[in-house]
Design an enzyme around this catalytic site. Structure first.
Site, PDB file in Angstrom:
ATOM      1  CD  GLN A 186      28.015  40.608  65.605  1.00 56.92           C
ATOM      2  OE1 GLN A 186      27.474  40.372  64.533  1.00 56.92           O
ATOM      3  NE2 GLN A 186      27.967  41.803  66.184  1.00 56.92           N
ATOM      4  CE1 TYR A 214      22.205  51.451  71.941  1.00 56.79           C
ATOM      5  CE2 TYR A 214      24.278  52.398  71.219  1.00 56.79           C
ATOM      6  CZ  TYR A 214      22.920  52.515  71.442  1.00 56.79           C
ATOM      7  OH  TYR A 214      22.297  53.706  71.160  1.00 56.79           O
ATOM      8  CG  ASN A 219      31.834  40.383  69.686  1.00 52.70           C
ATOM      9  OD1 ASN A 219      32.448  39.329  69.626  1.00 52.70           O
ATOM     10  ND2 ASN A 219      31.597  41.129  68.612  1.00 52.70           N
ATOM     11  CD  GLU A 235      23.553  44.933  76.330  1.00 48.13           C
ATOM     12  OE1 GLU A 235      22.346  44.690  76.219  1.00 48.13           O
ATOM     13  OE2 GLU A 235      24.257  45.386  75.389  1.00 48.13           O
ATOM     14  CG  ASP A 295      27.573  46.579  67.585  1.00 53.21           C
ATOM     15  OD1 ASP A 295      26.853  46.813  66.593  1.00 53.21           O
ATOM     16  OD2 ASP A 295      27.969  45.446  67.885  1.00 53.21           O
ATOM     17  CB  CYS A 320      23.281  45.380  62.203  1.00 53.45           C
ATOM     18  SG  CYS A 320      22.045  46.047  63.337  1.00 53.45           S
ATOM     19  CD  GLU A 354      27.009  43.952  61.922  1.00 52.07           C
ATOM     20  OE1 GLU A 354      27.096  44.198  63.128  1.00 52.07           O
ATOM     21  OE2 GLU A 354      26.053  43.326  61.406  1.00 52.07           O
TER      22      GLU A 354
END
Length: 362
Positions: A186, A214, A219, A235, A295, A320, A354
């Site tokens: 980020q 994802y 994070n 992921e 995400d 996003c 976002e």
């Protein structure tokens, strides 16, 4: 973002426009008013990338307007970038001006920094890197107190670490993160911290399990794992998976199982379409998933993954791209309603935003 767009005096108006845009996109779903999380007006971006433009014997930091690769815009400083990047820029420029080993065929410079004060400078070359370069780069790394990475065709030399270390505070606990050079992180650290705290609160304290798609470098995974019994996270990026595994160990979190699968592949696994060797030893039926956290990239969730999330009572979604978020909500709106939403201004002075929503079964 062009230099002309950077206007701190107009920040509030730009943010209000984004808020109105999100409200309009979510209006068909009777969403509540979004919680709005502002950015700092300057020095908020932890990453920056510059081309090096040569004029005579000098090289300058340069960027270009979209669609124009021939008219450079020179920079001596970069007010949207972190204070650390702005401190490093003139010192690095002085170093390459004083050293042909550093400057010869140098064409791009990338900075990666953290709120915690760590940093990497990546130097990209149109030539092989030799011993003279390494000696000069080692001296530069020591002087600037950062890691240096040299890149040329088929070659990468790391002086120091190939990741930066970040520390983020969520609900009073500090989490540490390894963020690899070249992998996604980020860009706006302070707003990222606000996103983590919002997601932590929206998820709530639970006695069941969380599925995360994802997950990147973990994070969101790390703080959200402290709210549930256990987490299954997926992921596809190998570098992000390796960073996430290191982050789990560094933070002493042991209730997360991480699998290198795409969201589409996990959908197939949960639908028992086909088995995956990377799921060997993982009993998917042992999970009691009460919530799914997603995400996704700018394209949003594909239709099959979106259908997969429908089977969960709660869907916590960070996006996003508000247009693809709205499209995904439209697919789910017959079974789920938006009960919370938020706007996180990761990208001031641009149209990008976002956002986050919590969807709960009707």
């Amino acid at each position: 973002m062009s230099r002309s767009q950077f206007d701190p005096a107009n920040y509030a108006a730009q943010l209000a426009e984004k808020q109105q845009r999100l409200i309009e996109l979510l209006a068909p779903f009777n969403a509540p008013a979004p919680e709005v999380f502002e950015s700092a007006r300057e020095h908020y971006r932890l990453r920056a990338e510059f081309r090096l433009w040569r004029e005579g014997d000098d090289r300058h930091y340069a960027m270009f307007e979209a669609g124009d690769k021939h008219t450079p815009i020179f920079f001596e400083d970069f007010p949207i970038a972190s204070a650390q990047i702005n401190t490093l820029m003139p010192r690095l420029k002085a170093a390459w001006q004083a050293s042909s080993a550093l400057s010869f065929k140098l064409f791009q410079v990338e900075f990666l920094t953290t709120l915690a004060g760590d940093g990497i400078i990546t130097l990209c070359y149109h030539r092989p890197l030799d011993d003279a370069w390494q000696v000069a780069a080692e001296q530069l790394a020591a002087e600037l107190q950062v890691s240096i990475i040299g890149r040329s065709k088929g070659k990468r030399i790391v002086i120091g670490k190939d990741y930066v270390e970040e520390k983020l505070s969520v609900a009073g606990r500090t989490f540490s993160y390894r963020q690899p050079e070249g992998a996604f992180t980020q860009p706006n650290g302070e707003v990222n911290q606000k996103m983590l705290n919002w997601a932590f609160e929206a998820l709530g304290e639970r006695q069941d399990d969380l599925l995360e798609l994802y997950c990147g470098n973990g994070n969101f995974t790390l703080p959200l794992a402290t709210r549930v019994r256990k987490v299954l996270a997926t992921e596809i990026s190998k570098s992000s998976v390796n960073a996430a595994l290191a982050n789990l160990a560094d933070n002493g979190i042991d209730n997360i199982t991480l699998v290198r699968l795409s969201a589409e592949e996990l959908t197939e696994a949960l639908n028992e379409v086909r088995p995956f060797r990377r799921l060997a030893g993982i009993d998917l039926k042992s999970y009691d998933f009460g919530c799914v956290f997603v995400d996704p990239p700018r394209a949003g969730m594909d239709p099959d993954t979106c259908e997969l999330t429908r089977r969960f009572e709660r869907i916590l979604y960070i996006s996003c791209n508000p247009e693809t978020l709205a499209a995904n909500i439209a697919q789910l709106s017959d079974t789920h309603k938006v009960t919370r939403c938020a706007l996180f201004d990761q990208f001031p002075y641009t149209h990008h935003m976002e956002s986050g929503v919590l969807l709960e079964r009707r």
